[in-house]
Design an enzyme around this catalytic site. Sequence first.
Site, PDB file in Angstrom:
ATOM      1  N   GLY A 242       0.773  -1.237   0.000  1.00 12.32           N
ATOM      2  CA  GLY A 242       0.000   0.000   0.000  1.00 12.32           C
ATOM      3  C   GLY A 242       0.800   1.280   0.000  1.00 12.32           C
ATOM      4  N   TYR A 320      -9.372   5.599 -12.052  1.00 13.68           N
ATOM      5  CA  TYR A 320      -9.256   6.246 -10.745  1.00 13.68           C
ATOM      6  C   TYR A 320      -9.109   7.765 -10.860  1.00 13.68           C
ATOM      7  CZ  TYR A 320      -7.432   1.544  -9.582  1.00 13.68           C
ATOM      8  OH  TYR A 320      -7.226   0.205  -9.440  1.00 13.68           O
ATOM      9  N   CYS A 346     -12.954   4.693 -28.781  1.00 11.39           N
ATOM     10  CA  CYS A 346     -14.264   5.318 -28.965  1.00 11.39           C
ATOM     11  C   CYS A 346     -15.000   5.460 -27.636  1.00 11.39           C
ATOM     12  CB  CYS A 346     -15.089   4.511 -29.956  1.00 11.39           C
ATOM     13  SG  CYS A 346     -14.227   4.348 -31.517  1.00 11.39           S
ATOM     14  N   GLU A 347     -14.411   6.211 -26.719  1.00  7.64           N
ATOM     15  CA  GLU A 347     -15.009   6.514 -25.418  1.00  7.64           C
ATOM     16  C   GLU A 347     -14.538   7.922 -25.058  1.00  7.64           C
ATOM     17  OE1 GLU A 347     -16.849   4.378 -23.494  1.00  7.64           O
ATOM     18  OE2 GLU A 347     -16.459   2.479 -24.534  1.00  7.64           O
TER      19      GLU A 347
HETATM   20  C1  LIG Z   1      -2.653  -5.333  -4.015  1.00 11.08           C
HETATM   21  C2  LIG Z   1      -2.128  -5.910  -2.765  1.00 11.08           C
HETATM   22  C3  LIG Z   1      -0.854  -5.568  -2.308  1.00 11.08           C
HETATM   23  C4  LIG Z   1       0.029  -4.549  -2.989  1.00 11.08           C
HETATM   24  O1  LIG Z   1      -0.497  -3.272  -2.881  1.00 11.08           O
HETATM   25  P1  LIG Z   1       0.363  -2.018  -3.409  1.00 11.08           P
HETATM   26  O2  LIG Z   1      -0.509  -0.849  -3.122  1.00 11.08           O
HETATM   27  O3  LIG Z   1       0.567  -2.229  -4.863  1.00 11.08           O
HETATM   28  O4  LIG Z   1       1.626  -1.993  -2.649  1.00 11.08           O
HETATM   29  C5  LIG Z   1      -0.380  -6.189  -1.175  1.00 11.08           C
HETATM   30  N1  LIG Z   1      -1.120  -7.105  -0.504  1.00 11.08           N
HETATM   31  C6  LIG Z   1      -2.367  -7.446  -0.911  1.00 11.08           C
HETATM   32  C7  LIG Z   1      -3.126  -8.456  -0.151  1.00 11.08           C
HETATM   33  C8  LIG Z   1      -2.910  -6.867  -2.051  1.00 11.08           C
HETATM   34  O5  LIG Z   1      -4.139  -7.198  -2.451  1.00 11.08           O
END
Ligand SMILES: *Cc1c(COP(=O)(O)O)cnc(C)c1O
Length: 422
Positions: A242, A320, A346-347
Amino acid sequence: MSFREVLTRRGDRLHLEDVAVARLAEEFDTPLYAYSRAALVERAERFERAFGNTPHLVAYSIKANLNLAIAHVFTRCGLGIDVTSRGELERALRVGARPENIVFAGAGKRADEIDLALAVGIRMLNLESLEELECVATRARERGTVAPVAFRLNPDIDPQTHPHIATGLRTAKFGIPIEEAREAYARAKALPGIRVVGVDFHIGSQITSLAPFREALGRMRAIVLDLQADGHAIEVIDVGGGLGVEYTGQDRPPTPEDYVGVVRKTVGDLGATVVIEPGRSLTANAGVLISRVLYRKTNGDRRFVIVDGGMNDYLRPMLYGAHTRIETDPLRPGSEAPVDVVGPICESTDRFAEDRLLSPVEPGDLVVLRDVGAYGFCMSSTYNGRPLVAEVLVNGERADLICERQTVEETWARERIPEESP
Ligand SMILES: *Cc1c(COP(=O)(O)O)cnc(C)c1O
């Protein structure tokens, strides 16, 4: 400490490492994904080093970029792999990841996927429901084996990111509520075929401040202490992925060192191996999408630059509303002016940038989308009958094709026209 620049300008020409972007476009055609190997390695090494002497596993979340060559760079750096499907698990094995360095997440694992994970002996399955626990226990007993598991706990944290990529809120489909953890672990411990080895969470993606991580880690620390008091041996604390990346030039996300520092400080002393699952932060900034300008035009007071890449090749801006930095090659003299950079699909939403200040371009010039190495090619499609584009890996002065451009025939090769009834 910031990262080395991936794209540099030498005179008026853009380079990815030591290769001119124009040379890549010439040699491999456009649209084209290109990745810097040095950027991938730099990120992997910084995550690794940041852990110091804390027992850890950096497991690359392979869904961010599925290409075998990319995942192979990471396994060569000693990383494990985080997978979410049978296809990803097989890719991880294909690039030489050791099974004990593979973790498997996902709310909807099928029986055949669980079977394969048990057969190869991965580090652990991250479970997301009690019904999944029962299924894994049954599959393990049938095979005469014991499944190493963790529960993915939902700490109910707002990661302050785009709602589509927030996964740790109470209302998300992911994990089980953290308040139900003790009950779930008690059930797991009593089940033959199951060995509880850890806890897991993952609160979202593109998180650009440490606060949500701190909060989630604090809750995880508390629950680990509770579980240990209940008599569970927690050998692994998986803190998910994340960590955000620089997309706009103003995001200022935490560095791997900052982020890992908080992880070590919060859960590094609990006697468990710490697993992190970075995806985006390992690959996003390493990749560019090179497109060629086809036409320019003005409709009303809007000026458009139409390029040969489209939303089927790179979806994030449309999915996003993701801001994507854009460079032009060559850099032409003249003042910047606001334009919409759009593709041929075509969007109306097939637009990479709106009212973006761009230096003058002419048909045949290149437009380079930055930071597309994560959730880029792997989310592309053949919409509008467009073949999937090619990918190359740049290493110094060298550029290797790592995914061939699809042919038109290949886009329909698996389709069949049934015989017409008389
Ligand atoms: C997608 C995901 C990640 C990686 O997330 P990033 O934001 O790309 O670092 C890690 N663990 C799980 C369980 C995920 O679904």
